[in-house]
Design an enzyme around this catalytic site. Sequence first.
Site, PDB file in Angstrom:
ATOM      1  N   ALA A  10      -2.720  -1.172   1.300  1.00  0.00           N
ATOM      2  CA  ALA A  10      -3.992  -1.423   1.987  1.00  0.00           C
ATOM      3  C   ALA A  10      -5.112  -1.724   1.005  1.00  0.00           C
ATOM      4  O   ALA A  10      -6.265  -1.430   1.251  1.00  0.00           O
ATOM      5  CB  ALA A  10      -4.353  -0.210   2.847  1.00  0.00           C
ATOM      6  N   GLY A  22      -5.671  -4.821  -0.385  1.00  0.00           N
ATOM      7  CA  GLY A  22      -6.068  -6.241  -0.406  1.00  0.00           C
ATOM      8  C   GLY A  22      -7.475  -6.447   0.143  1.00  0.00           C
ATOM      9  O   GLY A  22      -8.038  -5.587   0.816  1.00  0.00           O
ATOM     10  N   ARG A  79      -9.512 -13.345   4.656  1.00  0.00           N
ATOM     11  CA  ARG A  79      -9.499 -14.218   5.838  1.00  0.00           C
ATOM     12  C   ARG A  79     -10.172 -13.591   7.076  1.00  0.00           C
ATOM     13  O   ARG A  79     -10.437 -14.265   8.053  1.00  0.00           O
ATOM     14  CB  ARG A  79      -8.040 -14.611   6.165  1.00  0.00           C
ATOM     15  N   ASN A  92      -4.470 -10.980   9.913  1.00  0.00           N
ATOM     16  CA  ASN A  92      -5.076 -11.633   8.749  1.00  0.00           C
ATOM     17  C   ASN A  92      -6.422 -12.260   9.050  1.00  0.00           C
ATOM     18  O   ASN A  92      -7.186 -12.557   8.157  1.00  0.00           O
ATOM     19  CB  ASN A  92      -4.127 -12.691   8.182  1.00  0.00           C
ATOM     20  N   ARG A 113     -23.339  13.850  28.730  1.00  0.00           N
ATOM     21  CA  ARG A 113     -23.098  13.687  27.299  1.00  0.00           C
ATOM     22  C   ARG A 113     -23.324  14.957  26.488  1.00  0.00           C
ATOM     23  O   ARG A 113     -23.819  15.964  27.009  1.00  0.00           O
ATOM     24  CB  ARG A 113     -24.005  12.566  26.761  1.00  0.00           C
TER      25      ARG A 113
HETATM   26  C1  UD1 Z   1       2.532 -10.873   2.652  1.00  0.00           C
HETATM   27  C2  UD1 Z   1       3.851 -11.343   2.043  1.00  0.00           C
HETATM   28  C3  UD1 Z   1       4.484 -12.394   2.950  1.00  0.00           C
HETATM   29  C4  UD1 Z   1       4.647 -11.822   4.322  1.00  0.00           C
HETATM   30  C5  UD1 Z   1       3.342 -11.262   4.888  1.00  0.00           C
HETATM   31  C6  UD1 Z   1       3.595 -10.514   6.164  1.00  0.00           C
HETATM   32  C7  UD1 Z   1       3.455 -11.151  -0.345  1.00  0.00           C
HETATM   33  C8  UD1 Z   1       3.208 -11.873  -1.621  1.00  0.00           C
HETATM   34  N1  UD1 Z   1       3.606 -11.898   0.739  1.00  0.00           N
HETATM   35  O1  UD1 Z   1       1.681 -12.008   2.666  1.00  0.00           O
HETATM   36  O2  UD1 Z   1       5.745 -12.766   2.421  1.00  0.00           O
HETATM   37  O3  UD1 Z   1       5.160 -12.831   5.191  1.00  0.00           O
HETATM   38  O4  UD1 Z   1       2.765 -10.339   3.964  1.00  0.00           O
HETATM   39  O5  UD1 Z   1       2.416 -10.057   6.727  1.00  0.00           O
HETATM   40  O6  UD1 Z   1       3.577  -9.946  -0.359  1.00  0.00           O
HETATM   41  N2  UD1 Z   1      -2.257  -5.805  -0.770  1.00  0.00           N
HETATM   42  C9  UD1 Z   1      -2.517  -4.843  -1.725  1.00  0.00           C
HETATM   43  N3  UD1 Z   1      -2.796  -5.225  -2.985  1.00  0.00           N
HETATM   44  C10 UD1 Z   1      -2.809  -6.539  -3.381  1.00  0.00           C
HETATM   45  C11 UD1 Z   1      -2.539  -7.510  -2.390  1.00  0.00           C
HETATM   46  C12 UD1 Z   1      -2.249  -7.113  -1.105  1.00  0.00           C
HETATM   47  O7  UD1 Z   1      -2.522  -3.651  -1.432  1.00  0.00           O
HETATM   48  O8  UD1 Z   1      -3.075  -6.794  -4.564  1.00  0.00           O
HETATM   49  C13 UD1 Z   1      -1.979  -5.364   0.616  1.00  0.00           C
HETATM   50  C14 UD1 Z   1      -2.938  -5.888   1.645  1.00  0.00           C
HETATM   51  O9  UD1 Z   1      -4.006  -4.980   1.869  1.00  0.00           O
HETATM   52  C15 UD1 Z   1      -2.062  -6.035   2.888  1.00  0.00           C
HETATM   53  C16 UD1 Z   1      -0.682  -6.263   2.324  1.00  0.00           C
HETATM   54  O10 UD1 Z   1      -0.719  -5.867   0.968  1.00  0.00           O
HETATM   55  O11 UD1 Z   1      -2.050  -4.863   3.690  1.00  0.00           O
HETATM   56  C17 UD1 Z   1      -0.282  -7.711   2.426  1.00  0.00           C
HETATM   57  O12 UD1 Z   1      -1.252  -8.507   1.772  1.00  0.00           O
HETATM   58  P1  UD1 Z   1      -1.709  -9.876   2.391  1.00  0.00           P
HETATM   59  O13 UD1 Z   1      -2.675 -10.497   1.461  1.00  0.00           O
HETATM   60  O14 UD1 Z   1      -2.051  -9.753   3.796  1.00  0.00           O
HETATM   61  O15 UD1 Z   1      -0.334 -10.667   2.213  1.00  0.00           O
HETATM   62  P2  UD1 Z   1       0.079 -11.955   2.965  1.00  0.00           P
HETATM   63  O16 UD1 Z   1      -0.521 -13.116   2.276  1.00  0.00           O
HETATM   64  O17 UD1 Z   1      -0.171 -11.794   4.402  1.00  0.00           O
HETATM   65 CA    CA Z   2      -0.784 -10.117   5.787  1.00  0.00          CA
END
Ligand code: UD1
Ligand code: CA
Length: 461
Positions: free
Chosen positions: A10, A12, A16, A227, A333
């Site tokens: 969590a 990221g 988007r 996303n 309330r």
């Molecule tokens: C990711 C997958 C993709 C998959 C999709 C499904 C990768 C490279 N790709 O893409 O194959 O189809 O999920 O939903 O993994 N996060 C971190 N740290 C980071 C980057 C991301 O904790 O440095 C977390 C985000 O908060 C999120 C999850 O990882 O909860 C996925 O990241 P996100 O950027 O949504 O990946 P997608 O591009 O959707």
């Molecule tokens: Ca995702």
Amino acid sequence: MDNLCVLIMAAGKGTRMKSATPKVLQPILDRPIIDYVISSVLKAGTAPQNIGVLVGSGGELVEAHISQKFPEVNILWQREQLGTGHAVKSARQWWGRYKSMLVLNGDVPLLLPESISELASSCEEYDCTVITFLADYHNEYGRIIRRPDSVSIVEYKDATAEQRKIHEVNAGCYAFRVKSLDAVIGLITNNNVQHEYYLPDALKIMNEHGMNTGAFPLPEEEMQGVNNQAELAKVTGVMRERIILHWMSEGVRIVDPANTYISADAKLARDVVIMPNVQIWGNSTIGEGCYIGSGSILTNATLGRNVQVIAYAVIENSELKDNSKAGPFCYIRDGSCLEENAFAGKFVELKKSHIGERSKVPHLSYMGDAELGHDVNIGAGSITCNYDGQHKHQTHIGSNCFIGSNTMFVAPVEVEDGSATAAGSVITFRVPEDSLGVGRARQKNISGWSSRHHKPKSERE
Ligand code: UD1
Ligand code: CA
């Protein structure tokens, strides 16, 4: 060695979403996305101390929320967000002591506990197992490349035109044998279009090292991620419907399922009737046989049995006991309580007030910081003057009191058991037991006044 841990990613940015709120704190109904993921993992039987949430971007907010709501869940920091592979690697210290680990994207709130259990059991067969789904619309999920004895993933942005046509995609939920993951996690590079460390690359590297990789599909509806705002709305719709269907299967009658909102935390008993356009939020509990009228909004409301909430009632952090009745158009309330068979009616507001058994506040009243005994009747338009501009004060009305219409209680003030007030009274000091409090100017009539001052229009020159 501990057996199984679950790592929820969590950290990221959630770019988007185009929002100042971190993605995993975006709300689905009345709870943040991350709550649903953690709740599912807990329901699958994982102890909270074996759950880790990776935070980073907006991490202070995420940490504050989780430590309040799920205090035993571990917070792990990914200071720089260099991709999902980097995220998992940065928590290596934490997961290194386990035998197996599930890694879940923090943005898959519809994931069911049964699916988490199924994923966990795949650790016996494979070094890495990934959940997939068949996406039938344009999307940018990672594509699943199946070979006879292995599975790998190519990110959409790195995929060839041919690979982009593959319908089976990566849901972002994985099971790993920790020993195997530990052997390959350091080998992931950022040699790709996004210059990120991709966790999905772990599968390719495992295959190169002769490890086993596998995948199993789950329904698209369950695995869709969040996303952007459109996906958030879509997932919210699915969650809303899932909760509605659950309560109908438990014997709740929902007249208009498409226009009813119920929090995942609410609890409803059988034979509850919910009319169109009702919202029930928070930890509300609705007892057997209750009727919730149209347009009512209940938040952390506790209703006993057979409570009648007539249309357009707003009830917050309050309790309505068995056979009590509220509405239409009332606001109850801040820790108010209707005891059994009590009633708060039309255009009535109760704030921090306790209405005793069989007592009635039927029309146009404000009871703030008031304590009413049993069998009290409050005449229309009566209010407590509970606020002197600086402090709030209490009003006590004993049992069996009859309050005349339009009585003002200038608090702090008390009306003792069995007493009454005259209509229009301003009650400024104690009315003792068995008395009538009269606090109003006497009426006098001035004869001839009307013809002198108030001639009908037709008689004026
Ligand atoms: C990711 C997958 C993709 C998959 C999709 C499904 C990768 C490279 N790709 O893409 O194959 O189809 O999920 O939903 O993994 N996060 C971190 N740290 C980071 C980057 C991301 O904790 O440095 C977390 C985000 O908060 C999120 C999850 O990882 O909860 C996925 O990241 P996100 O950027 O949504 O990946 P997608 O591009 O959707
Ligand atoms: Ca995702």
